[in-house]
Design a protein around this motif. Structure first.
Motif, mmCIF file in Angstrom:
data_model
loop_
_atom_site.group_PDB
_atom_site.id
_atom_site.type_symbol
_atom_site.label_atom_id
_atom_site.label_comp_id
_atom_site.label_asym_id
_atom_site.label_seq_id
_atom_site.Cartn_x
_atom_site.Cartn_y
_atom_site.Cartn_z
ATOM 1 N N GLY A 183 0.978 -1.203 0.082
ATOM 2 C CA GLY A 183 -0.015 -0.480 -0.336
ATOM 3 C C GLY A 183 0.642 1.299 0.053
ATOM 4 N N TYR A 184 2.141 1.341 -0.096
ATOM 5 C CA TYR A 184 2.891 2.780 -0.452
ATOM 6 C C TYR A 184 4.275 2.226 -0.807
ATOM 7 C CZ TYR A 184 0.001 3.885 4.919
ATOM 8 O OH TYR A 184 -0.842 4.302 4.793
ATOM 9 N N GLN A 185 4.794 3.305 -0.199
ATOM 10 C CA GLN A 185 5.806 3.802 -1.309
ATOM 11 C C GLN A 185 6.842 4.699 -0.813
ATOM 12 O OE1 GLN A 185 4.992 3.727 -5.614
ATOM 13 N NE2 GLN A 185 4.685 5.838 -5.801
ATOM 14 N N LYS A 186 7.835 4.768 -0.631
ATOM 15 C CA LYS A 186 8.920 5.754 -1.082
ATOM 16 C C LYS A 186 8.410 7.038 -2.117
ATOM 17 C CE LYS A 186 13.183 7.588 0.674
ATOM 18 N NZ LYS A 186 14.984 6.869 0.829
ATOM 19 N N GLU A 191 8.716 10.778 2.300
ATOM 20 C CA GLU A 191 7.482 10.480 3.412
ATOM 21 C C GLU A 191 6.546 9.343 2.113
ATOM 22 O OE1 GLU A 191 7.554 11.412 6.224
ATOM 23 O OE2 GLU A 191 9.380 11.977 5.803
ATOM 24 N N PRO A 192 6.296 8.037 3.569
ATOM 25 C CA PRO A 192 5.826 7.019 2.719
ATOM 26 C C PRO A 192 4.787 7.723 1.559
ATOM 27 C CG PRO A 192 6.071 7.070 4.949
ATOM 28 C CD PRO A 192 6.842 8.019 4.439
ATOM 29 N N GLU A 193 4.314 7.176 0.692
ATOM 30 C CA GLU A 193 3.496 7.531 -0.146
ATOM 31 C C GLU A 193 2.284 6.764 -0.526
ATOM 32 O OE1 GLU A 193 3.995 10.825 -4.201
ATOM 33 O OE2 GLU A 193 4.021 8.395 -4.419
ATOM 34 N N ILE A 194 1.051 7.003 -0.943
ATOM 35 C CA ILE A 194 -0.010 5.185 -0.834
ATOM 36 C C ILE A 194 0.356 5.133 -2.117
ATOM 37 C CG2 ILE A 194 -2.572 5.611 -0.618
ATOM 38 C CD1 ILE A 194 -2.818 6.915 2.082
ATOM 39 N N ILE A 195 -0.210 4.399 -1.822
ATOM 40 C CA ILE A 195 -0.519 3.323 -4.189
ATOM 41 C C ILE A 195 -1.830 3.242 -4.817
ATOM 42 C CG2 ILE A 195 0.712 1.750 -5.112
ATOM 43 C CD1 ILE A 195 2.875 1.636 -3.592
ATOM 44 N N PRO A 196 -2.266 3.545 -5.382
ATOM 45 C CA PRO A 196 -3.937 3.394 -4.453
ATOM 46 C C PRO A 196 -4.052 2.284 -5.097
ATOM 47 C CG PRO A 196 -2.859 5.408 -5.836
ATOM 48 C CD PRO A 196 -2.121 4.575 -5.968
#
Length: 422
Positions: A183-186, A191-196
């Motif tokens: 659900g997340y990537q750098k 900072e953490p970023e959401i992968i839809p």
């Protein structure tokens, strides 16, 4: 004739074993950090020991063995060290060179064990920094003291590292590992970023669990839909799904110091159940799951665990796990003794028919000893009664459905939720 005594000088163990042939000499190196790798790289050590061994006309190079980026307190992950010991046992090495005791081993007991093992094989070790040759060592006291100092140094370094990590925890510094974090990537800002696409899978896992699915059911559902894991695989592990459902980071918060290392020698990691303080960092990254849904899942974990535990405590059978195959499992409780009911299938001998009933676990396993008056409930009429009760409550949606509708709206995945298990 007068008796005469002539002293015969002692021979070196290697010379005694091999006569005057050339010695097969090996070297062992260990680089444990990236800084050491730059200052004293494996290639530099290899060149040094290769020149040292080949420049001696009485020596033959038996191999340069090295381990990079591994601890000196244990031999479990030191493949180069283990390969060298195997060759020693096979009789392919006569002498070992190493830079220092700390490069060879930082664990006093293990160091003495391998020194004694090699002594039994008549294979000396030369520690260059300390100037110790184990073939000339009359006792182990000096080696033990030096190795104890090396171990103490390792423990001191470990203590300083622990202090630094715990000080970072107090300040709320969260370390993110994106490799297995679905659900997340750098992001570009670090900072953490959401992968839809992955976030939608996470929401579906939470929603299906609350709708009554077991972990195994969720695994089957994800695999049937060809949903991919973080590693890009179609096969899901139940432990991975369990970890996702228990990970508070999906709410945008993070709990630090959930585990800790016991000591620098064994490096065993234990779950922190109160031995050390924990630190809750709120709103440290974007959330995928609401706090309300996360709390509902944790309470459902507890409810299912308590139900299974109650069945196990009253049963002599093998340990059981939660199953969503039958809707009444774990929620049908005996009014007399408080033990869950269990589904039973009776085969009627006279008629050849099958009758499905629910009975108290205490009554099934112990007769009337602990539960004397619990009734046997036939499944079909019981299900009809429950359906009638649910249909009656549907006329009062504000009473029955409002909490669920609110949670589903917050999860933003109402359209992808499969029907509840029944």
């Amino acid at each position: 004739m007068k008796r005469e005594v002539i002293e015969l000088p002692a021979k070196d163990p290697v010379e005694k074993q091999n006569g005057h042939r050339k010695l097969r000499v090996a070297a062992y190196c260990r680089v444990s950090t990236s800084l050491e790798a730059q200052q004293n790289s494996y290639e530099a050590q290899k060149e040094y020991y290769t020149n040292k061994i080949l420049s001696n006309s009485d020596w033959i190079l038996a191999g340069i063995f090295a381990d990079k980026g591994v601890t000196g307190t244990s031999v479990e992950k030191r493949n180069g060290f283990q390969r060298m010991i195997r060759k020693c046992k096979q009789g392919k090495i006569d002498l070992i060179l190493t830079k220092s005791i700390s490069r060879f081993m930082r664990n006093t007991l293990d160091c003495l064990y391998y020194v004694r093992l090699l002594q039994r094989l008549n294979i000396p070790i030369i520690f260059e920094t300390e100037g110790i040759d184990t073939s000339q060592m009359m006792n182990e006291l000096i080696l033990t003291l030096m190795e104890a100092t090396s171990q103490a140094e390792s423990e001191a370094i470990s203590s300083r590292v622990k202090w630094g990590v715990r000080a970072s925890f107090k300040e709320g510094n969260v370390r993110y590992s994106y490799k297995n974090w679905l659900g997340y990537q750098k992001g570009e800002d670090g900072e953490p970023e959401i992968i839809p696409e992955e976030a939608e899978i996470v929401r579906e896992i939470y929603a299906t669990y609350l709708s009554g699915y077991s972990l195994r059911d969720i695994k089957t559902l994800l695999e049937s839909r060809k949903n991919l894991t973080k590693a890009g695989k179609e096969k899901w592990n139940i432990s991975t799904i369990d970890s996702i459902l228990r990970n508070e980071k999906y709410t945008g918060d993070a709990i630090l110091q959930k585990t800790y290392t016991t000591d620098s020698i064994s490096k065993k990691r234990c779950k922190n159940v109160g031995e050390l303080p924990k630190y809750l960092v709120k709103h440290c990254h974007p959330a995928i799951i609401s706090h309300e849904m996360f709390d509902l899942v944790q309470r459902e974990f507890e409810r299912r665990g308590e139900a299974v535990g109650a069945i196990e405590s009253s049963s002599s059978e093998r340990p059981k796990t939660y199953s969503s195959k039958h809707a009444l499992r774990g929620i049908l409780i005996c009014g007399e003794c408080g033990t869950p009911y269990r589904r039973c299938v009776w085969h009627m001998r006279n008629s050849g028919k099958i009758r499905t009933v629910w009975r108290c676990c205490n009554r099934l396993n112990h007769g009337k000893k602990f539960c004397k008056h619990s009734p046997t409930l036939v499944e079909a009429p019981l299900q009809q009664a429950l359906i009638a009760a649910i249909n009656h409550q549907l006329y009062r949606p504000e009473y029955l459905l409002a909490p669920f509708n609110r949670t589903l709206l917050e999860s933003s995945s109402a359209d992808s939720i499969p029907p509840a298990k029944s």
